[in-house]
Motif scaffolding. Structure first.
Motif, short mmCIF file in Angstrom:
data_model
loop_
_atom_site.label_atom_id
_atom_site.label_comp_id
_atom_site.label_asym_id
_atom_site.label_seq_id
_atom_site.Cartn_x
_atom_site.Cartn_y
_atom_site.Cartn_z
N PHE A 165 0.82 -1.20 0.00
CA PHE A 165 0.00 0.00 0.00
C PHE A 165 0.87 1.26 0.00
CE2 PHE A 165 -3.10 2.92 2.32
CZ PHE A 165 -3.81 3.18 1.15
N ALA A 166 1.98 1.24 0.72
CA ALA A 166 2.89 2.37 0.72
C ALA A 166 3.42 2.65 -0.69
CB ALA A 166 4.05 2.13 1.68
N ALA A 167 3.73 1.57 -1.43
CA ALA A 167 4.21 1.74 -2.80
C ALA A 167 3.12 2.32 -3.69
CB ALA A 167 4.70 0.40 -3.35
N LYS A 168 1.87 1.88 -3.46
CA LYS A 168 0.77 2.40 -4.27
C LYS A 168 0.51 3.87 -3.97
CE LYS A 168 -0.47 -0.60 -7.20
NZ LYS A 168 -0.37 -0.26 -8.65
N MET A 169 0.58 4.26 -2.70
CA MET A 169 0.41 5.67 -2.37
C MET A 169 1.46 6.52 -3.08
SD MET A 169 -0.77 6.21 1.58
CE MET A 169 0.50 5.17 2.32
N ALA A 170 2.69 6.02 -3.09
CA ALA A 170 3.76 6.75 -3.76
C ALA A 170 3.48 6.86 -5.25
CB ALA A 170 5.10 6.06 -3.51
N ALA A 171 2.98 5.77 -5.85
CA ALA A 171 2.66 5.78 -7.28
C ALA A 171 1.51 6.73 -7.58
CB ALA A 171 2.32 4.36 -7.74
N TRP A 172 0.55 6.80 -6.66
CA TRP A 172 -0.60 7.70 -6.85
C TRP A 172 -0.27 9.15 -6.51
CZ3 TRP A 172 -4.10 4.05 -3.48
CH2 TRP A 172 -4.42 2.90 -4.23
N GLY A 173 0.89 9.38 -5.92
CA GLY A 173 1.24 10.74 -5.51
C GLY A 173 0.43 11.21 -4.32
N GLN A 174 0.09 10.30 -3.42
CA GLN A 174 -0.73 10.64 -2.27
C GLN A 174 0.05 10.50 -0.97
OE1 GLN A 174 -4.23 8.13 -2.83
NE2 GLN A 174 -5.31 9.84 -3.76
N TYR A 175 -0.28 11.38 -0.03
CA TYR A 175 0.37 11.42 1.27
C TYR A 175 -0.73 11.39 2.33
CZ TYR A 175 3.80 13.36 -1.97
OH TYR A 175 4.63 13.57 -3.05
N MET A 176 -1.16 10.20 2.68
CA MET A 176 -2.34 10.06 3.53
C MET A 176 -1.99 10.18 5.01
SD MET A 176 -4.45 6.98 1.68
CE MET A 176 -4.57 6.91 -0.11
N LEU A 177 -2.92 10.76 5.76
CA LEU A 177 -2.86 10.80 7.21
C LEU A 177 -3.90 9.84 7.76
CD1 LEU A 177 -2.91 14.68 7.70
CD2 LEU A 177 -0.89 13.20 7.70
N THR A 178 -3.77 9.48 9.04
CA THR A 178 -4.88 8.80 9.68
C THR A 178 -5.98 9.82 9.95
OG1 THR A 178 -4.08 9.24 11.92
CG2 THR A 178 -3.30 7.21 10.84
N PRO A 179 -7.23 9.39 10.08
CA PRO A 179 -8.30 10.35 10.39
C PRO A 179 -8.02 11.17 11.64
CG PRO A 179 -9.25 8.27 9.67
CD PRO A 179 -7.78 8.03 9.83
N ASP A 180 -7.49 10.55 12.69
CA ASP A 180 -7.20 11.29 13.92
C ASP A 180 -6.15 12.37 13.69
OD1 ASP A 180 -9.04 9.83 15.33
OD2 ASP A 180 -7.57 8.50 16.30
#
Length: 261
Positions: A165-180
């Motif tokens: 999932f970390a690799a996919k986020m990098a491929a998507w150009g996304q930097y996700m946070l947890t909701p909290d």
């Protein structure tokens, strides 16, 4: 992700392809039921001025202007997205509805006390970590005292990201946070009454519906794209469904306010 990267990622061709899976005007969950549930969280009255940040293909902007009588400004970093919205607005003109190409991090639209409502759907994950808090501080200043905020976004589940999932986020150009962490960031930016809710079931329902459409209308899709593109799109949907099932990918709804004084 830079503004140029977003423009390339959301070209007209790509955006219209994803729209077929999510629904007219949308790049994420956009059913009537989801829209009604989101708007029920706010006090929307005719005449309020709303900034739709990351307005995409304009699904929410059109609904908000038409059904709630709001003055809506749609802001998106992808020129092709804005161009589609402008074309559709010419075909379906609504008072007070406009679209502008720009990045929330530097847009001149964000003048002090200029909006009553900030509305943003599924785009905050594209903002790099160092820019997230400064962007929300700019937005806080642009919101009038007592103004309302509604955010939906893709977030990281509490257990963190697998290597896949970390690799996919990098491929998507996304930097996700947890909701909290997302909620805490808005508090640090100055917002009050911050409330965060996990609504991942809406994301799952939307992705499953899109997958069924891909399979049911396979011949139509293959008339518009290569087999490789089709297989890649189906694989992307399957991976996102898997990430959501495992709790790595979360869809969050957040509401907040700017204090009256």
């Amino acid at each position: 992700m830079t503004t140029t990267d977003l423009a390339e990622r959301y070209s007209r061709r790509v955006a219209l392809r994803h729209e077929r899976l999510y629904g007219h005007g949308y790049q994420g969950p956009g059913s009537e039921a989801v829209f009604a549930e989101l708007t029920s969280r706010l006090d929307l009255r005719p005449g309020l001025r709303l900034l739709d940040i990351g307005s995409g293909l304009g699904g929410d902007s059109f609904r908000l202007a038409e059904r709630h009588g709001l003055t809506v400004v749609g802001l998106d970093a992808a020129p092709d997205m804005t161009a589609v919205c402008v074309e559709r607005a010419a075909e379906q003109p609504l008072p007070g509805l406009s679209f502008v190409t720009g990045d929330v991090r530097g847009s001149q639209l964000l003048t002090p006390d200029s909006f009553d409502v900030l509305w943003t759907r599924d785009c905050g994950a594209f903002v790099p970590p160092a820019d997230k808090l400064p962007a929300w501080r700019r937005l806080h200043a642009a919101l009038r005292p007592g103004g309302q905020v509604l955010v939906t976004d893709y977030c990281l589940g509490p257990q963190g990201a697998s290597a896949e999932f970390a690799a996919k986020m990098a491929a998507w150009g996304q930097y996700m946070l947890t909701p909290d962490a997302y909620g805490a960031m808005l508090g640090e930016a100055g917002f009050t009454d911050v409330a965060v809710e996990d609504r991942s079931r809406h994301l799952m329902d939307s992705m499953l519906a899109g997958r069924r459409l891909l399979l049911d209308e396979q011949e139509d899709f293959l008339a518009e794209m290569t087999r490789e593109e089709y297989d890649g799109l189906l694989d992307r949907w399957d991976r996102k469904i898997g990430f959501c099932e495992r709790g790595e990918l979360v869809w969050m709804v957040l509401t907040a306010r700017r204090a009256q004084s």
